[in-house]
Enzyme design. Structure first.
Site, PDB file in Angstrom:
ATOM      1  N   GLN A  33       3.607 -13.394  -1.622  1.00  0.00           N
ATOM      2  CA  GLN A  33       4.397 -12.374  -1.193  1.00  0.00           C
ATOM      3  C   GLN A  33       5.339 -12.856   0.073  1.00  0.00           C
ATOM      4  O   GLN A  33       6.264 -12.165   0.240  1.00  0.00           O
ATOM      5  CB  GLN A  33       3.424 -11.229  -0.885  1.00  0.00           C
ATOM      6  CG  GLN A  33       2.947 -10.534  -2.228  1.00  0.00           C
ATOM      7  CD  GLN A  33       1.624 -10.959  -2.491  1.00  0.00           C
ATOM      8  OE1 GLN A  33       1.071 -12.203  -2.197  1.00  0.00           O
ATOM      9  NE2 GLN A  33       1.002 -10.170  -3.097  1.00  0.00           N
ATOM     10  N   ASN A  57      -6.500  -6.172   4.445  1.00  0.00           N
ATOM     11  CA  ASN A  57      -5.228  -6.592   4.096  1.00  0.00           C
ATOM     12  C   ASN A  57      -5.108  -7.817   3.365  1.00  0.00           C
ATOM     13  O   ASN A  57      -5.904  -8.116   3.070  1.00  0.00           O
ATOM     14  CB  ASN A  57      -4.253  -6.638   5.576  1.00  0.00           C
ATOM     15  CG  ASN A  57      -2.795  -6.908   5.150  1.00  0.00           C
ATOM     16  OD1 ASN A  57      -2.319  -5.968   4.488  1.00  0.00           O
ATOM     17  ND2 ASN A  57      -2.176  -7.767   5.774  1.00  0.00           N
ATOM     18  N   ALA A 116       0.813  -1.380  -0.114  1.00  0.00           N
ATOM     19  CA  ALA A 116       0.116   0.169  -0.138  1.00  0.00           C
ATOM     20  C   ALA A 116       0.761   1.244  -0.078  1.00  0.00           C
ATOM     21  O   ALA A 116       0.748   2.100  -0.823  1.00  0.00           O
ATOM     22  CB  ALA A 116      -0.981  -0.027   1.221  1.00  0.00           C
ATOM     23  N   ASP A 172      -4.053  -2.307   4.173  1.00  0.00           N
ATOM     24  CA  ASP A 172      -4.313  -1.547   2.995  1.00  0.00           C
ATOM     25  C   ASP A 172      -5.208  -0.505   3.151  1.00  0.00           C
ATOM     26  O   ASP A 172      -5.290   0.458   2.255  1.00  0.00           O
ATOM     27  CB  ASP A 172      -4.704  -2.564   1.749  1.00  0.00           C
ATOM     28  CG  ASP A 172      -3.484  -3.022   1.141  1.00  0.00           C
ATOM     29  OD1 ASP A 172      -2.853  -3.955   1.897  1.00  0.00           O
ATOM     30  OD2 ASP A 172      -3.111  -2.403   0.141  1.00  0.00           O
ATOM     31  N   ARG A 197      -5.291  -0.013  -8.793  1.00  0.00           N
ATOM     32  CA  ARG A 197      -5.880  -1.179  -7.785  1.00  0.00           C
ATOM     33  C   ARG A 197      -6.861  -0.140  -6.624  1.00  0.00           C
ATOM     34  O   ARG A 197      -6.349   0.698  -5.967  1.00  0.00           O
ATOM     35  CB  ARG A 197      -4.465  -1.359  -6.819  1.00  0.00           C
ATOM     36  CG  ARG A 197      -3.561  -2.024  -7.864  1.00  0.00           C
ATOM     37  CD  ARG A 197      -2.588  -3.006  -6.998  1.00  0.00           C
ATOM     38  NE  ARG A 197      -3.169  -4.191  -6.567  1.00  0.00           N
ATOM     39  CZ  ARG A 197      -2.454  -4.780  -5.751  1.00  0.00           C
ATOM     40  NH1 ARG A 197      -1.324  -4.486  -5.273  1.00  0.00           N
ATOM     41  NH2 ARG A 197      -2.997  -5.898  -4.990  1.00  0.00           N
TER      42      ARG A 197
HETATM   43  O1  MRU Z   1      -1.483  -7.200  -3.205  1.00  0.00           O
HETATM   44  P1  MRU Z   1      -0.365  -6.559  -2.543  1.00  0.00           P
HETATM   45  O2  MRU Z   1       1.088  -7.281  -2.443  1.00  0.00           O
HETATM   46  O3  MRU Z   1       0.245  -5.111  -2.834  1.00  0.00           O
HETATM   47  O4  MRU Z   1      -0.727  -6.542  -0.997  1.00  0.00           O
HETATM   48  C1  MRU Z   1       0.220  -6.031   0.201  1.00  0.00           C
HETATM   49  C2  MRU Z   1      -0.477  -6.172   1.285  1.00  0.00           C
HETATM   50  O5  MRU Z   1      -1.372  -6.616   1.478  1.00  0.00           O
HETATM   51  C3  MRU Z   1       0.202  -5.307   2.757  1.00  0.00           C
HETATM   52  O6  MRU Z   1       0.180  -6.089   3.776  1.00  0.00           O
HETATM   53  C4  MRU Z   1      -0.215  -4.055   2.737  1.00  0.00           C
HETATM   54  O7  MRU Z   1      -0.198  -3.234   1.423  1.00  0.00           O
HETATM   55  C5  MRU Z   1       0.906  -3.541   3.653  1.00  0.00           C
HETATM   56  S1  MRU Z   1       2.489  -3.088   2.999  1.00  0.00           S
HETATM   57  C6  MRU Z   1       3.382  -2.011   3.975  1.00  0.00           C
END
Ligand code: MRU
Length: 333
Positions: free
Chosen positions: A192, A243, A53, A233, A88
């Site tokens: 991830q 999240n 995010a 997020d 997004r």
């Molecule tokens: O789909 P992504 O990889 O962008 O999702 C990321 C997450 O869900 C993270 O936990 C969130 O963005 C916090 S990042 C500091």
């Protein structure tokens, strides 16, 4: 506390391009995409070459600096802003950063727009790095000495403008001797945790072990987890938050086992317009992300799949939000 830094640079502005470390290739390959067109920046965000995010917000702001550089008119810059906003839907940092850019656009003359938007992007980037450091300092006392901590998704230098949100706190707590070991959920479907968080922890020499998402329950029951910390997020006024898919399950499990569950996020992740998590727009992604792992098909080719990219965790399961202004405890309203 020792000053924590990172050598990971997920986005960098150069004279000729916005360079983005392509996270789709990690951990196998470290390659930068050179984005010279705003369409390329939007595509990089949409396809998760760049993600997390806070970093999505930083990248979009640099995308606006690029927009001002390449566009022939203000209307064209505005159209690029709409394009970046469409990439997004869940990470509110994207809209927060684009709103800051819009205010800059309103305030300056055409001739100054490119320079002013680049200054703003650099400011957003630097502020996020500072917020990460402040969150890390605020979060360390939450960890009993030698804690084994479980985390989900990637919230590190690859997801922010600095050392990370939840992973930044973990870094600082490890440096302070309060974290002995990190349990890393693999984080299906795009991994991830397994690909990115493991890569970051390995570089830092922090002991960790990856587990498949569905074993967190057994691990907690076995008494192997003292603290859980994740990122967010979008956080709503009552403490509900979105999240990465699977976070709600982790929070429910932590609750069932009496383990404190923390969320680390900067205030740019708080959406004060939303009263609760019901109203958070959850991004749905391609079914193929579930059907495949890389190029390998895991299911019948046309198996129907359900792929929300995020879930919403009720604020009632959160022991505290670690922010750049300190730890916020319940009640959150
Ligand atoms: O789909 P992504 O990889 O962008 O999702 C990321 C997450 O869900 C993270 O936990 C969130 O963005 C916090 S990042 C500091």
């Amino acid at each position: 506390m020792q000053t924590l830094t990172t050598t990971i640079i997920p986005v960098r502005w150069t004279e000729s391009a916005l360079e983005i470390l392509d996270q789709r290739l990690l951990p196998g390959e470290e390659r930068y995409l050179a984005c010279r067109r705003v369409e390329e920046v939007a595509e990089a965000i949409r396809t998760l070459a760049v993600r997390g995010a806070p970093l999505i917000g930083v990248t979009a702001a640099y995308g606006m600096a690029l927009a001002a550089r390449v566009a022939g008119s203000r209307d064209e810059v505005e159209a690029y802003r709409a394009l970046l906003a469409s990439t997004r839907p869940t990470a509110v940092n994207l809209f927060w950063a684009l709103e800051r850019c819009r205010r800059v656009m309103d305030a300056v003359a055409d001739a100054d727009l490119a320079a002013a938007l680049l200054t703003e992007a650099r400011a957003i980037h630097a502020e996020d790095a500072a917020a990460c450091r402040a969150m890390a300092a605020a979060g360390v006392p939450l960890f009993p000495e030698g804690s084994r901590v479980l985390t989900h998704c990637n919230t590190g230098a690859l997801a922010t403008g600095g050392i990370g949100t939840a992973l930044g706190v973990i870094r600082a707590a490890h440096a302070a001797g309060r974290v002995s070991h990190v349990w890393v959920d693999e984080t299906r479907p795009l991994l991830q945790g397994a690909r990115l968080t493991a890569w970051e922890l390995q570089r830092d020499g922090i002991p960790y072990r990856v587990l498949c998402d569905n074993m967190a329950a057994a691990l907690m029951r076995a008494g192997q987890v003292e603290v859980v910390i994740v990122g967010a997020d979008r956080i709503t006024r009552n403490g509900d938050f979105a999240n990465k898919t699977g976070t709600y399950g982790v929070a429910a499990l932590a609750h069932a086992h009496g383990i404190p569950f923390y969320v680390a996020a900067p205030f740019s992740t708080v959406d004060t317009a939303l009263a609760d998590g019901e109203a958070i727009p959850v991004e749905f992604r391609a079914e193929d992300e579930i059907r495949r792992c890389g190029a390998t098909l895991l299911t019948p080719a046309d198996a129907p799949a359900w792929n929300p990219s995020f879930d919403v965790t009720p604020g009632t399961l959160v022991a505290g939000f670690v922010t750049e202004r300190g730890v916020v405890r319940p009640p959150f309203a």
